[in-house]
Enzyme design. Sequence first.
Site, PDB file in Angstrom:
ATOM      1  N   TYR A   1     -23.370  -5.446  38.327  1.00 29.09           N
ATOM      2  CA  TYR A   1     -23.162  -4.794  39.524  1.00 29.09           C
ATOM      3  C   TYR A   1     -21.873  -4.308  39.677  1.00 29.09           C
ATOM      4  CZ  TYR A   1     -23.369  -2.535  44.175  1.00 29.09           C
ATOM      5  OH  TYR A   1     -23.548  -1.830  45.015  1.00 29.09           O
TER       6      TYR A   1
ATOM      7  N   TYR B   1     -29.593  -0.528  51.848  1.00 26.95           N
ATOM      8  CA  TYR B   1     -30.428  -1.319  51.243  1.00 26.95           C
ATOM      9  C   TYR B   1     -31.673  -1.780  52.160  1.00 26.95           C
ATOM     10  CZ  TYR B   1     -27.756  -1.559  47.119  1.00 26.95           C
ATOM     11  OH  TYR B   1     -26.929  -1.246  45.836  1.00 26.95           O
TER      12      TYR B   1
ATOM     13  N   ASP C   1     -13.343  -6.426  37.360  1.00 25.50           N
ATOM     14  CA  ASP C   1     -13.736  -6.099  38.560  1.00 25.50           C
ATOM     15  C   ASP C   1     -13.673  -7.291  39.434  1.00 25.50           C
ATOM     16  OD1 ASP C   1     -15.242  -5.533  40.823  1.00 25.50           O
ATOM     17  OD2 ASP C   1     -17.153  -4.818  39.832  1.00 25.50           O
TER      18      ASP C   1
ATOM     19  N   LYS D   1     -13.430  -6.015  48.468  1.00 21.25           N
ATOM     20  CA  LYS D   1     -14.138  -6.753  49.534  1.00 21.25           C
ATOM     21  C   LYS D   1     -13.148  -7.494  50.426  1.00 21.25           C
ATOM     22  CE  LYS D   1     -18.742  -6.673  48.192  1.00 21.25           C
ATOM     23  NZ  LYS D   1     -19.264  -6.368  46.776  1.00 21.25           N
TER      24      LYS D   1
HETATM   25  C1  LIG Z   1     -19.582  -4.935  46.078  1.00 18.45           C
HETATM   26  C2  LIG Z   1     -19.186  -4.655  44.640  1.00 18.45           C
HETATM   27  C3  LIG Z   1     -18.642  -3.421  44.077  1.00 18.45           C
HETATM   28  C4  LIG Z   1     -18.801  -2.244  44.983  1.00 18.45           C
HETATM   29  O1  LIG Z   1     -17.983  -2.345  46.375  1.00 18.45           O
HETATM   30  P1  LIG Z   1     -18.317  -1.433  47.454  1.00 18.45           P
HETATM   31  O2  LIG Z   1     -17.314  -1.628  48.285  1.00 18.45           O
HETATM   32  O3  LIG Z   1     -19.694  -1.978  47.977  1.00 18.45           O
HETATM   33  O4  LIG Z   1     -18.412   0.025  47.061  1.00 18.45           O
HETATM   34  C5  LIG Z   1     -18.348  -3.462  42.962  1.00 18.45           C
HETATM   35  N1  LIG Z   1     -18.019  -4.553  42.046  1.00 18.45           N
HETATM   36  C6  LIG Z   1     -18.502  -5.649  42.478  1.00 18.45           C
HETATM   37  C7  LIG Z   1     -18.430  -6.987  41.610  1.00 18.45           C
HETATM   38  C8  LIG Z   1     -19.153  -5.787  43.759  1.00 18.45           C
HETATM   39  O5  LIG Z   1     -19.236  -6.944  44.302  1.00 18.45           O
END
Ligand SMILES: *Cc1c(COP(=O)(O)O)cnc(C)c1O
Length: 421
Positions: free
Chosen positions: A142, A15, A234, A263
């Site tokens: 996202y 990025y 998610d 995360k």
């Molecule tokens: C960061 C993120 C992802 C992707 O995770 P990465 O480990 O960066 O590939 C997917 N969904 C959400 C909601 C995110 O914040």
Amino acid sequence: MSLVERDLKAIWHPYTQMQTALPPVPIVRGEGTCLFDENGKKYIDAVSSWWVNIHGHAHPHIAKKVAEQLTKLEHVIFAGFTHEGAVELAERLLKLLPASQEKVFYSDNGSTAIEVAIKMCLQYWHNKGKGKTKILAFNNAYHGDTFGAMAVSGRSAFTAAFDSLLFEVEFIDLPNNGNIESIKSQISDLKSELACFIFEPLVQGAGGMIMYEAKYLNELMAHCRKEGVLMIDDEVFTGFGRTGKSFACDHVMVQPDIMCFSKGLTGGTMALGVTTCSKEIYDAFLSDDKLKTLFHGHSFTANPVACAAALASMDLFTEPSTKENIERIVKSHSEFLLKIQHHPKIKTIRQTGTILAMEWETGNNTSYFNSLRDTLYQYFLDAGIILRPLGNTIYILPPYCITDEELSYIYNKIEQALQEI
Ligand SMILES: *Cc1c(COP(=O)(O)O)cnc(C)c1O
């Protein structure tokens, strides 16, 4: 050559427009909420290093468990083999999740956790001989940077170069009092085609920390359940305490079919992804027919060291002091929000749990490419705070061990910035 010079010769950063970016800050160590550069300058990591760090940097408990694991078993193929860490992590994670979640599938990061979830849903219908292939997602969502994850994310500058190759998705707006009924009827109209609905619960992170109410998410989820649309929750960003509860879905009544984590999972120590699913999903892959197998896996699936880090992070996450810290941050953010919400330079300010976001008045439209972003970023960096604005939106989501003094320091600097910039 300095570390930065060597970096610039050899590295392409994520990025980052490499032609115009400022040189990267060379970090040599971390401790608690803070990172230190090679000159000894201290930075408060107010964004938890891209939202992953929940217990502070170089945490001794996680470090100890990872080190122990490394001398015992560093990795083993996960097809046909298993190991203690993967099993224990699955057992302990499932205990924390809604009762609907019964099986754990490992991968390597958030994007892969999403890819797995999408494949589970699409193949679920395929295995059942039903042609449901359409995915419902939110505008501005996202879900990651791999192709499937990009496809279910909102179309934006991030995806522009690939838009023609991304599979078609049915996008809807975030639900509110005004549009919930029309969204529901849209879903009903499409139900024979809709394989699943994927969503970031309560907060769209990368989309700009956009927040929406649990009651409308609940209503939408209840409607999806009624219409036979599978739900992928998610929680890659919102999982592990970010929204004030353990998981964002703890704010709603309806339980998702699939959940994704990454995360906060290892406390920000190692890359690991998890996709969990219901028995209903899992059972649709059980067959004498080999073609009904979920053909997905990665070389490092369920890496034992990453599992050890996740288990150590879970030890810390389930300590009562972590819950107290989360509550302390939530309260502190709320007080600061009340204090500055009417400042003329603040366009909007919003909070969900430990996430506080504010949009600065620019006169122009809000955009990721707003030049105010660079000014703000540098201003806080100079003040020893890592805040990485999304356009003209700055947000704080600190590791839970942040002290009241550190929080006050950040708030004071924000107020100062409001005066000076
Ligand atoms: C960061 C993120 C992802 C992707 O995770 P990465 O480990 O960066 O590939 C997917 N969904 C959400 C909601 C995110 O914040």
